[in-house]
Design a protein around this motif. Structure first.
Motif, mmCIF file in Angstrom:
data_model
loop_
_atom_site.group_PDB
_atom_site.id
_atom_site.type_symbol
_atom_site.label_atom_id
_atom_site.label_comp_id
_atom_site.label_asym_id
_atom_site.label_seq_id
_atom_site.Cartn_x
_atom_site.Cartn_y
_atom_site.Cartn_z
ATOM 1 N N PHE A 32 -56.701 -74.996 -88.319
ATOM 2 C CA PHE A 32 -56.678 -76.453 -88.431
ATOM 3 C C PHE A 32 -55.462 -76.914 -87.651
ATOM 4 N N ILE A 33 -55.241 -78.168 -87.700
ATOM 5 C CA ILE A 33 -54.283 -78.741 -86.770
ATOM 6 C C ILE A 33 -53.193 -79.478 -87.533
ATOM 7 N N SER A 34 -51.992 -79.328 -87.068
ATOM 8 C CA SER A 34 -50.878 -79.954 -87.773
ATOM 9 C C SER A 34 -49.655 -79.920 -86.882
ATOM 10 N N PRO A 35 -48.839 -80.976 -86.896
ATOM 11 C CA PRO A 35 -47.569 -80.885 -86.190
ATOM 12 C C PRO A 35 -46.726 -79.830 -86.900
ATOM 13 N N THR A 36 -45.988 -79.042 -86.144
ATOM 14 C CA THR A 36 -45.288 -77.906 -86.737
ATOM 15 C C THR A 36 -44.363 -78.318 -87.871
ATOM 16 N N GLU A 37 -43.724 -79.471 -87.744
ATOM 17 C CA GLU A 37 -42.778 -79.815 -88.808
ATOM 18 C C GLU A 37 -43.461 -80.110 -90.123
ATOM 19 N N ALA A 42 -65.612 -75.863 -85.328
ATOM 20 C CA ALA A 42 -64.356 -75.941 -84.580
ATOM 21 C C ALA A 42 -63.909 -77.385 -84.374
ATOM 22 N N PHE A 43 -64.843 -78.241 -84.024
ATOM 23 C CA PHE A 43 -64.424 -79.597 -83.686
ATOM 24 C C PHE A 43 -64.100 -80.440 -84.913
ATOM 25 N N SER A 44 -64.712 -80.123 -86.044
ATOM 26 C CA SER A 44 -64.340 -80.882 -87.246
ATOM 27 C C SER A 44 -62.921 -80.516 -87.660
ATOM 28 N N ARG A 45 -62.504 -79.290 -87.363
ATOM 29 C CA ARG A 45 -61.152 -78.896 -87.726
ATOM 30 C C ARG A 45 -60.121 -79.314 -86.678
ATOM 31 N N LEU A 46 -60.492 -79.145 -85.403
ATOM 32 C CA LEU A 46 -59.495 -79.339 -84.349
ATOM 33 C C LEU A 46 -59.450 -80.754 -83.810
ATOM 34 N N GLY A 85 -62.383 -87.025 -83.138
ATOM 35 C CA GLY A 85 -63.063 -87.095 -81.847
ATOM 36 C C GLY A 85 -62.200 -87.645 -80.725
ATOM 37 N N GLU A 86 -60.956 -87.918 -81.026
ATOM 38 C CA GLU A 86 -60.144 -88.603 -80.016
ATOM 39 C C GLU A 86 -59.643 -87.691 -78.893
ATOM 40 N N PHE A 87 -59.632 -86.381 -79.156
ATOM 41 C CA PHE A 87 -59.069 -85.505 -78.128
ATOM 42 C C PHE A 87 -60.096 -84.914 -77.177
ATOM 43 N N GLU A 88 -61.373 -85.077 -77.515
ATOM 44 C CA GLU A 88 -62.393 -84.462 -76.680
ATOM 45 C C GLU A 88 -62.262 -84.915 -75.229
ATOM 46 N N LYS A 89 -62.139 -86.192 -75.036
ATOM 47 C CA LYS A 89 -62.037 -86.714 -73.672
ATOM 48 C C LYS A 89 -60.821 -86.134 -72.947
ATOM 49 N N GLU A 90 -59.726 -86.045 -73.660
ATOM 50 C CA GLU A 90 -58.513 -85.538 -73.014
ATOM 51 C C GLU A 90 -58.642 -84.052 -72.671
ATOM 52 N N THR A 96 -49.429 -78.025 -80.788
ATOM 53 C CA THR A 96 -49.443 -76.635 -81.204
ATOM 54 C C THR A 96 -50.772 -75.954 -80.935
ATOM 55 N N ASN A 97 -51.821 -76.708 -81.057
ATOM 56 C CA ASN A 97 -53.108 -76.035 -81.022
ATOM 57 C C ASN A 97 -53.772 -75.982 -79.660
ATOM 58 N N LEU A 98 -53.356 -76.810 -78.778
ATOM 59 C CA LEU A 98 -54.083 -76.833 -77.520
ATOM 60 C C LEU A 98 -53.266 -76.387 -76.328
#
Ligand SMILES: NC(=O)c1ccc[n+]([C@@H]2O[C@H](COP(=O)([O-])OP(=O)(O)OC[C@H]3O[C@@H](n4cnc5c(N)ncnc54)[C@H](OP(=O)(O)O)[C@@H]3O)[C@@H](O)[C@H]2O)c1
Ligand SMILES: NC(=O)c1ccc[n+]([C@@H]2O[C@H](COP(=O)([O-])OP(=O)(O)OC[C@H]3O[C@@H](n4cnc5c(N)ncnc54)[C@H](OP(=O)(O)O)[C@@H]3O)[C@@H](O)[C@H]2O)c1
Ligand SMILES: NC(=O)c1ccc[n+]([C@@H]2O[C@H](COP(=O)([O-])OP(=O)(O)OC[C@H]3O[C@@H](n4cnc5c(N)ncnc54)[C@H](OP(=O)(O)O)[C@@H]3O)[C@@H](O)[C@H]2O)c1
Ligand SMILES: NC(=O)c1ccc[n+]([C@@H]2O[C@H](COP(=O)([O-])OP(=O)(O)OC[C@H]3O[C@@H](n4cnc5c(N)ncnc54)[C@H](OP(=O)(O)O)[C@@H]3O)[C@@H](O)[C@H]2O)c1
Lengths: 287, 287, 287, 287
Positions: free
Chosen positions: B126-131, B214-218, B222-227, C282-284
């Motif tokens: 899953f995704i999280s800022p390290t801090e 994968a995409f539901s977690r990462l 949906g905002e990063f798909e385009k990037e 972190t993840n990408l």
């Protein structure tokens, strides 16, 4: 049917585990996978280049092969064409000469159209301890492997951008640190830069495959073959047919999502300080 | 026929060049390529694991899939089996638990025999800022992706060494620096160490492929798909079918010479400081 | 005292975090660390080469600098010599010309003895979108950065092997994929091959450092500096003095155990899809 | 003065070329380079950790060392402190335990203030052929080297972000593929993510250095030392003092521009198939 003149010369040096890994020599892709496609292969008259041309041709591609020895490419072109029933053209070209490359590319486009597939396979390299390497010898190697590859890529790339027609490159690169690194990295860069024009750039690092050309230059006395094999986890060299199947996959639309990637055949691995002392392997290998 | 439940969800974010690179979704290998083979796929109930199981099964393999949600793997097993006509078994297993892995492997061997193909595909991330990452969250990720993969590999490896039967591993690894590096490197080491037992170890680094898991977690919003797509030279994500074809190739005897290799799908590339300023690309990219 | 003509031109584009990372511009090594040593620096008349020469000279080395513009190297040699009180010699040499390299090396040995330190710092590069790159422009770059470096290394290496005197090389390489990869890899190879003759080979990949030469070629309009800095975790460019301190360390006996290594300055990092969206980082990042 | 309890145990196995590369064992940085700085070193009671603590302390830093054996760290703390005249504190901590790490960090901050330098040096590893590696043994290694390092980094990072005070990390990582790759990559990622808070993250890959701890675990019988040395171009192991000088440089403000970098000591190199057959080296090394 998918069998070329090039024999697997002798592989009596195989390690014992190679019995687990017999080569599968027949064509992997469905018939006609390259119907209607044009493929350009430098160094296509011998060895790996001949193997890839044979497979692409047998799967329907119209092929154009080019190298310095016009006789060799002509004979190969006829031989493959009569095997596969598909046209194979031969052009004389020294990839080190930008002018000749330009002419070759325009002849290629004239006789077969803009290429869909380009395989930078021409290379020449030899072996020498560095302290005996002359500036000229060094230049000869970089001229073929590095500059030649770049000249072909630049010229065809420019023509395709003009024609607004996507296509793909595969690049074969040779054994040794020098060209092992530079060409792949430039390619990755081109994938990012020219992806927008519909071009794909991928690299195969095949590991050692026994061809007459490569082995006569790199292991003229045959003494290193056994030592090489000791470093390959499968205990045998790759075959021309295996490499051709891998290349055909990367050239095909099955790989249309793969761009800017490096695909490895077997790597030389540090297989432990002493082969028999397997306990050292895990801990020291990749240092 | 080679079509699964998993849809390519929505790819309206594709970049313009993706028109040059349409996916080829049908099976690449010849029919029956895996006749008589046993394949074990962790996380085989969903996403990429389901896609690879479907393809291997449709090419003749007897498949065994395992994950935590027994309902999910059971339903998938039946669905694939009824599509392909070949048996697919389901076992409940949490790869983080060495005891459960041991039991799963012995059940696998009992119902289907020693596996010829093992695909370490189970993963959760899953995704999280390290801090904001807690020690526990970190441990959860390493437990599945790293330790789980190792436990499966060790247990099956030991059984195969005992049984003196070669087989092969493929390992899928997930997006992100952590597990992107460690698992491949351990595999290269195992290729050198266990090649002598007839085992091959290869890695696929697939790049982003749109699966629900994968995409539901990462990318839950949906905002990063385009990037992401902006960084992929082909301008689109890979598909489950494309990944399955690549995996099937590496599992097949066509790749029997490939051991200890990392195969990449599309890489995220630094596509220049500004996409429109293409002149910066060549010179700054790979620093 | 350790201050050169080259100014840090303007760094008003620094990111906010650069306040945490102020450069420490004074000499790091103890006085006289290079007493009795001979250093040869190509491209020593300007930029990084001038900075390294100044520091080595101020620490006691006898320096010899060489480049095409004899006026420039002469003026620099005198300037440094008068600052440090140690002799600095200037030789005219175009590293692309093997004959001229040979003569330069024999003059170097005549006037100062066999070198203990060699810094391959000469380079020229410019910027162009690949589709406008001509074969000639490509050749010019490879001729200086690649072939020039090799010619110097081969010639001095051979002389040192004859003289049975160890020494060391440092190699600076420039921004961009082409030469970023090939030269380091050849060096690693030489470390393995010529270590037995007492030579060390190490590489610095410095990241961007603002010199008049490099920036006038790579960023003539100044428009990319800010974008470069956004990719550097410290939020600022390195300085000539900082690079000189790192180089001096690697040239010194404090690093006599380091051979065949690549030392990095700050790397361009993929700092997340959007700088402000730190949760994606972190993840990408390293895909 | 810069001399520790740890002896260079025995290096009678050195290769002949090591005479060209004698270690320079004295402090490289100017006196008081770390005046007013606080350094935290895990595993600081023995080996490399003790060496780095001794040097930092002798250059003015206030040091805090932590490991499981409180007796060992206490004795070392007193010994160094009495040598250098600067305070060294000892804390008991098992880095595998997040709760204990939390407490240690808060004690560290209480007794010495927020750290300017953090060296993740704690590690334990042992050697085993993979087929005899148990799931538990694997977990033990990843728990210390991987999770322990992450726990320390996360906890101190969070405290520093709260306190808005920059600082730096250096990470030592151990011999072997497993942890050689994962920790560096995570660090590069953190450099990009936490650079904005004023933190630097750098890695040293030191190559083999003879300490009692590492060598008793990795080469208990002493039989591999010679073989290791054969792969090191300088023909000898690094020393604790050399490593400490390199680490001190990276911790110092001379390296304030270096963030997200990996610095290598000597690498194991493939030094040719046979040492005496130097002609194979150039061409086969880096495959
Ligand atoms: N075999 C291996 O183990 C191996 C491993 C890694 C990479 N590779 C690479 O794979 C490629 C093919 O090797 P191979 O084993 O098939 O050896 P090969 O039979 O000697 O093939 C080399 C081909 O390149 C052509 N060529 C050489 N210089 C040329 C030039 N200046 N202009 C145009 N064509 C030129 C040669 O034809 P002409 O003499 O007629 O010009 C020849 O057909 C090479 O790039 C090699 O480095 C091979
Ligand atoms: N999709 C991508 O873009 C992408 C890119 C690179 C790599 N990958 C990798 O490819 C693999 C498959 O991903 P996906 O996209 O197909 O996502 P997915 O559908 O979420 O697949 C993950 C699978 O792993 C199983 N799993 C999770 N934890 C497990 C555990 N402790 N024990 C056993 N099974 C477990 C899950 O089943 P249960 O919940 O039933 O256990 C699920 O079936 C993953 O390793 C992923 O990291 C994916
Ligand atoms: N500055 C950076 O950001 C940066 C980053 C990475 C790497 N580098 C590398 O560091 C080195 C120095 O760069 P710099 O920034 O100091 O730029 P610079 O001032 O332009 O230095 C280049 C030097 O190379 C000499 N040179 C060029 N062609 C030559 C030739 N054919 N023969 C002999 N000498 C030649 C030039 O002198 P003449 O014109 O008199 O020949 C000049 O003194 C270069 O290798 C550069 O690629 C720089
Ligand atoms: N020496 C080499 O050749 C070499 C090469 C590459 C990397 N390294 C790395 O450098 C570091 C130091 O190695 P070394 O040679 O100095 O060996 P060492 O003397 O055995 O040092 C390891 C230290 O880590 C501490 N430690 C172990 N487990 C711990 C835990 N769970 N919590 C807290 N502290 C723990 C130990 O103290 P306690 O037992 O009191 O906890 C000991 O002081 C290690 O990370 C090693 O992997 C060494």
């Amino acid at each position: 049917f998918f069998s070329y003149g090039t024999k697997i010369l002798y592989q009596n040096t195989e390690a014992v585990q190679s019995k687990f890994f017999p080569p599968l020599q027949k064509a992997m892709l469905p018939p006609n996978s390259f119907q209607g496609k044009v493929a350009f292969i430098t160094g296509g008259g011998t060895g790996l280049g001949k193997g890839m041309t044979t497979l692409l041709s047998s799967l329907g591609a119209q092929c154009v092969i080019a190298s310095r020895k016009i006789d060799v490419v002509k004979v190969t072109a006829e031989q493959i064409s009569s095997q596969t029933g598909n046209k194979v053209h031969a052009i004389q070209c020294d990839v080190r000469d930008p002018e000749m490359v330009k002419n070759t590319v325009s002849e290629l486009i004239k006789i077969a159209g803009h290429p869909d597939i380009v395989i930078n396979n021409a290379a020449g390299n030899f072996i020498s301890p560095t302290e005996r390497l002359s500036p000229n010898a060094w230049k000869t190697i970089t001229d073929i492997v590095l500059n030649g590859t770049v000249f072909v890529t630049l010229e065809i790339g420019k023509q395709l951008i003009k024609a607004q027609k996507g296509m793909l490159f595969i690049l074969h690169i040779f054994i040794g640190p020098m060209c092992y690194f530079i060409v792949p990295q430039s390619l990755l860069s081109l994938a990012a830069e020219w992806g927008k024009y519909g071009m794909r750039f991928n690299v195969i690092q095949p590991g050692p495959i026994k061809t007459k050309g490569a082995f006569s230059r790199l292991d003229p006395t045959g003494e290193f073959e056994k030592e090489m094999i000791d470093r390959i986890p499968c205990g045998r060299l790759g075959t021309v047919e295996e490499l051709a199947n891998l290349a055909a996959f990367l050239c095909s639309d099955y790989a249309s999502w793969i761009n800017g990637a490096v695909t490895q055949g077997p790597k030389f691995l540090l297989s432990g300080l002493h082969p028999e002392k397997s306990k050292t392997k895990t801990n020291l290998d990749s240092q």
